[in-house]
Design an enzyme around this catalytic site. Structure first.
Site, PDB file in Angstrom:
ATOM      1  N   SER A 153       0.856  -1.190   0.000  1.00  0.00           N
ATOM      2  CA  SER A 153       0.000   0.000   0.000  1.00  0.00           C
ATOM      3  C   SER A 153       0.888   1.236   0.000  1.00  0.00           C
ATOM      4  O   SER A 153       2.042   1.179   0.459  1.00  0.00           O
ATOM      5  CB  SER A 153      -0.838  -0.010   1.285  1.00  0.00           C
ATOM      6  OG  SER A 153      -1.341   1.271   1.563  1.00  0.00           O
ATOM      7  N   TYR A 166      -0.326  -0.832  10.228  1.00  0.00           N
ATOM      8  CA  TYR A 166      -0.541  -1.210   8.825  1.00  0.00           C
ATOM      9  C   TYR A 166       0.630  -0.741   7.954  1.00  0.00           C
ATOM     10  O   TYR A 166       1.133  -1.487   7.103  1.00  0.00           O
ATOM     11  CB  TYR A 166      -1.858  -0.583   8.369  1.00  0.00           C
ATOM     12  CG  TYR A 166      -2.283  -0.858   6.953  1.00  0.00           C
ATOM     13  CD1 TYR A 166      -2.750  -2.116   6.567  1.00  0.00           C
ATOM     14  CD2 TYR A 166      -2.262   0.158   5.990  1.00  0.00           C
ATOM     15  CE1 TYR A 166      -3.174  -2.354   5.262  1.00  0.00           C
ATOM     16  CE2 TYR A 166      -2.685  -0.079   4.689  1.00  0.00           C
ATOM     17  CZ  TYR A 166      -3.140  -1.334   4.324  1.00  0.00           C
ATOM     18  OH  TYR A 166      -3.559  -1.557   3.033  1.00  0.00           O
ATOM     19  N   LYS A 170       2.996  -3.155   5.804  1.00  0.00           N
ATOM     20  CA  LYS A 170       3.023  -3.009   4.338  1.00  0.00           C
ATOM     21  C   LYS A 170       4.411  -2.570   3.845  1.00  0.00           C
ATOM     22  O   LYS A 170       4.759  -2.819   2.685  1.00  0.00           O
ATOM     23  CB  LYS A 170       1.936  -2.029   3.878  1.00  0.00           C
ATOM     24  CG  LYS A 170       0.504  -2.587   3.984  1.00  0.00           C
ATOM     25  CD  LYS A 170       0.292  -3.856   3.189  1.00  0.00           C
ATOM     26  CE  LYS A 170      -1.177  -4.140   2.870  1.00  0.00           C
ATOM     27  NZ  LYS A 170      -1.395  -5.475   2.287  1.00  0.00           N
TER      28      LYS A 170
HETATM   29  N1  LIG Z   1      -8.759  -0.754  -1.016  1.00  0.00           N
HETATM   30  C1  LIG Z   1      -7.664  -0.007  -0.981  1.00  0.00           C
HETATM   31  O1  LIG Z   1      -7.701   1.205  -1.244  1.00  0.00           O
HETATM   32  C2  LIG Z   1      -6.326  -0.621  -0.642  1.00  0.00           C
HETATM   33  C3  LIG Z   1      -5.210   0.213  -0.640  1.00  0.00           C
HETATM   34  C4  LIG Z   1      -3.956  -0.334  -0.354  1.00  0.00           C
HETATM   35  C5  LIG Z   1      -3.832  -1.684  -0.094  1.00  0.00           C
HETATM   36  N2  LIG Z   1      -4.955  -2.469  -0.076  1.00  0.00           N
HETATM   37  C6  LIG Z   1      -4.752  -3.896   0.243  1.00  0.00           C
HETATM   38  O2  LIG Z   1      -5.406  -4.693  -0.714  1.00  0.00           O
HETATM   39  C7  LIG Z   1      -5.777  -5.941  -0.107  1.00  0.00           C
HETATM   40  C8  LIG Z   1      -7.234  -6.224  -0.388  1.00  0.00           C
HETATM   41  O3  LIG Z   1      -8.053  -5.244   0.247  1.00  0.00           O
HETATM   42  P1  LIG Z   1      -9.520  -4.849  -0.273  1.00  0.00           P
HETATM   43  O4  LIG Z   1      -9.557  -3.377  -0.377  1.00  0.00           O
HETATM   44  O5  LIG Z   1      -9.916  -5.693  -1.429  1.00  0.00           O
HETATM   45  O6  LIG Z   1     -10.391  -5.225   1.014  1.00  0.00           O
HETATM   46  P2  LIG Z   1     -11.708  -6.131   1.172  1.00  0.00           P
HETATM   47  O7  LIG Z   1     -12.109  -6.036   2.588  1.00  0.00           O
HETATM   48  O8  LIG Z   1     -12.712  -5.789   0.121  1.00  0.00           O
HETATM   49  O9  LIG Z   1     -11.144  -7.590   0.840  1.00  0.00           O
HETATM   50  C9  LIG Z   1     -10.155  -8.180   1.639  1.00  0.00           C
HETATM   51  C10 LIG Z   1     -10.502  -9.630   1.869  1.00  0.00           C
HETATM   52  O10 LIG Z   1      -9.503 -10.215   2.718  1.00  0.00           O
HETATM   53  C11 LIG Z   1     -10.163 -11.059   3.637  1.00  0.00           C
HETATM   54  N3  LIG Z   1      -9.376 -11.251   4.832  1.00  0.00           N
HETATM   55  C12 LIG Z   1      -9.076 -10.342   5.805  1.00  0.00           C
HETATM   56  N4  LIG Z   1      -8.367 -10.924   6.779  1.00  0.00           N
HETATM   57  C13 LIG Z   1      -8.224 -12.228   6.420  1.00  0.00           C
HETATM   58  C14 LIG Z   1      -7.582 -13.330   7.037  1.00  0.00           C
HETATM   59  N5  LIG Z   1      -6.990 -13.217   8.225  1.00  0.00           N
HETATM   60  N6  LIG Z   1      -7.610 -14.534   6.400  1.00  0.00           N
HETATM   61  C15 LIG Z   1      -8.215 -14.673   5.189  1.00  0.00           C
HETATM   62  N7  LIG Z   1      -8.861 -13.640   4.571  1.00  0.00           N
HETATM   63  C16 LIG Z   1      -8.849 -12.439   5.182  1.00  0.00           C
HETATM   64  C17 LIG Z   1     -11.473 -10.353   3.946  1.00  0.00           C
HETATM   65  O11 LIG Z   1     -12.443 -11.234   4.490  1.00  0.00           O
HETATM   66  C18 LIG Z   1     -11.846  -9.788   2.576  1.00  0.00           C
HETATM   67  O12 LIG Z   1     -12.695 -10.645   1.855  1.00  0.00           O
HETATM   68  C19 LIG Z   1      -5.425  -5.824   1.378  1.00  0.00           C
HETATM   69  O13 LIG Z   1      -4.158  -6.412   1.611  1.00  0.00           O
HETATM   70  C20 LIG Z   1      -5.345  -4.316   1.577  1.00  0.00           C
HETATM   71  O14 LIG Z   1      -4.530  -3.963   2.661  1.00  0.00           O
HETATM   72  C21 LIG Z   1      -6.186  -1.982  -0.355  1.00  0.00           C
END
Ligand SMILES: NC(=O)c1ccc[n+]([C@@H]2O[C@H](COP(=O)([O-])OP(=O)(O)OC[C@H]3O[C@@H](n4cnc5c(N)ncnc54)[C@H](O)[C@@H]3O)[C@@H](O)[C@H]2O)c1
Length: 276
Positions: A153, A166, A170
């Site tokens: 991230s 976080y 990251k």
């Molecule tokens: N959305 C953003 O703007 C953004 C920005 C930077 C990084 N990210 C990263 O992208 C990745 C996906 O995030 P997203 O935005 O799709 O979120 P989201 O909540 O839509 O999806 C994340 C999924 O991970 C699953 N999850 C969480 N903890 C878990 C665990 N311990 N075991 C198994 N599954 C688990 C959740 O149930 C969920 O379905 C994450 O690593 C997040 O940190 C997202």
């Protein structure tokens, strides 16, 4: 689904693929011919993704469970071998945020982020190493390249107030990516990282000052204040937050043969933002 996609016959494992970015990654890889092992915490969202893929003519199986469980990595890698007798792509995507300013951040909050964003990918890649080594020795074509993609991230690259835990995790995954790219070379395995900016998923969308989601047994506040979201969108050169499909596209780039000589890199998928 394509029968002559760029990932035809590859076996891909994606964590946190029951919704959001992970689901978009799994469906994208499947649409290019990969056979998927789909993980998320609970069976219901995993089953939805598996159904989505199988109903579109792809191939996917579920491996539900918490990526932070000590036996998860062996189970996950084992599932791929049991179902498909192969392992070509791993995407470490599962995760969430649990924010607080440092003086109010508990040890539980700190370790929860390190566990899910850093220790879980470490364990998965540790469990995958001997399997990849054995597979690479028996590859008929010695040019087979395997692909690891970790998810980071902009918080890990530039820091984000309220996200000490976080941001640290990251940033850690960026370092782990670089180290494992060096170890993975002799196994013809590339290890890269995608760092997202603002991608519209349940983690970020919504006025949501009080909205919570139960993640890993904890009620976690999700969503970002809508004024802040509007401000963020204005500062993105492409003028909008990314979709889950935009996010999946960046991972896909590291999975295709055209990136076979790219390793140890972190690609920012931010709509053009280069800093914060
Ligand atoms: N959305 C953003 O703007 C953004 C920005 C930077 C990084 N990210 C990263 O992208 C990745 C996906 O995030 P997203 O935005 O799709 O979120 P989201 O909540 O839509 O999806 C994340 C999924 O991970 C699953 N999850 C969480 N903890 C878990 C665990 N311990 N075991 C198994 N599954 C688990 C959740 O149930 C969920 O379905 C994450 O690593 C997040 O940190 C997202």
């Amino acid at each position: 689904m394509s029968t002559n996609g760029k990932l035809q016959g590859k076996v891909a494992l994606v964590t946190g693929a029951g919704r959001g970015i992970g689901r978009a990654i799994a469906t994208k890889l499947a649409s290019e011919g990969a056979r998927l092992v789909v993980n998320d915490l609970d069976l219901e969202p995993v089953a939805e993704t598996v159904d989505l893929i199988n109903k579109s003519g792809g191939q996917a199986v579920a491996c539900a469970g918490n990526v932070t469980a000590t036996d998860f990595a062996e189970r996950f890698v084992g599932k791929a071998m049991e179902e498909y007798k192969g392992l070509d792509i791993i995407v470490n995507n599962a995760g969430y945020t649990w924010d607080n300013v440092v003086q109010k951040m508990s040890d539980e909050q700190w370790y929860a982020m390190l566990d899910v964003h850093l220790t879980a990918p470490f364990r998965i890649l540790r469990a995958a190493q001997p399997v990849i080594r054995a597979l690479s020795r028996s590859d008929k074509e010695k040019s087979v390249v395997r692909k690891i993609v970790n998810i980071s991230s902009v918080a890990g690259l530039f820091g984000n107030a309220g996200q000490t835990n976080y941001s640290a995790a990251k940033a850690g995954i960026v370092g782990m990516t670089k180290a494992l790219a060096k170890e993975g070379g002799r196994l013809n395995t590339t290890v890269n990282c995608v760092a997202y900016g603002y991608i519209k998923t349940r983690l970020t969308v919504g006025a949501a000052t009080e909205k919570t989601e139960n993640i890993d047994g904890r009620d976690i506040k999700v969503g970002v204040n809508s004024d802040l979201l509007a401000l963020m969108e204005r500062s993105i050169p492409l003028g909008r937050g990314g979709s889950a499909e935009d996010a999946a596209g960046a991972v896909y780039l590291f999975c295709i043969p055209e990136s076979n000589y790219v390793s140890g890199q972190t690609l920012m998928c931010t709509g053009g933002l280069t800093g914060m």
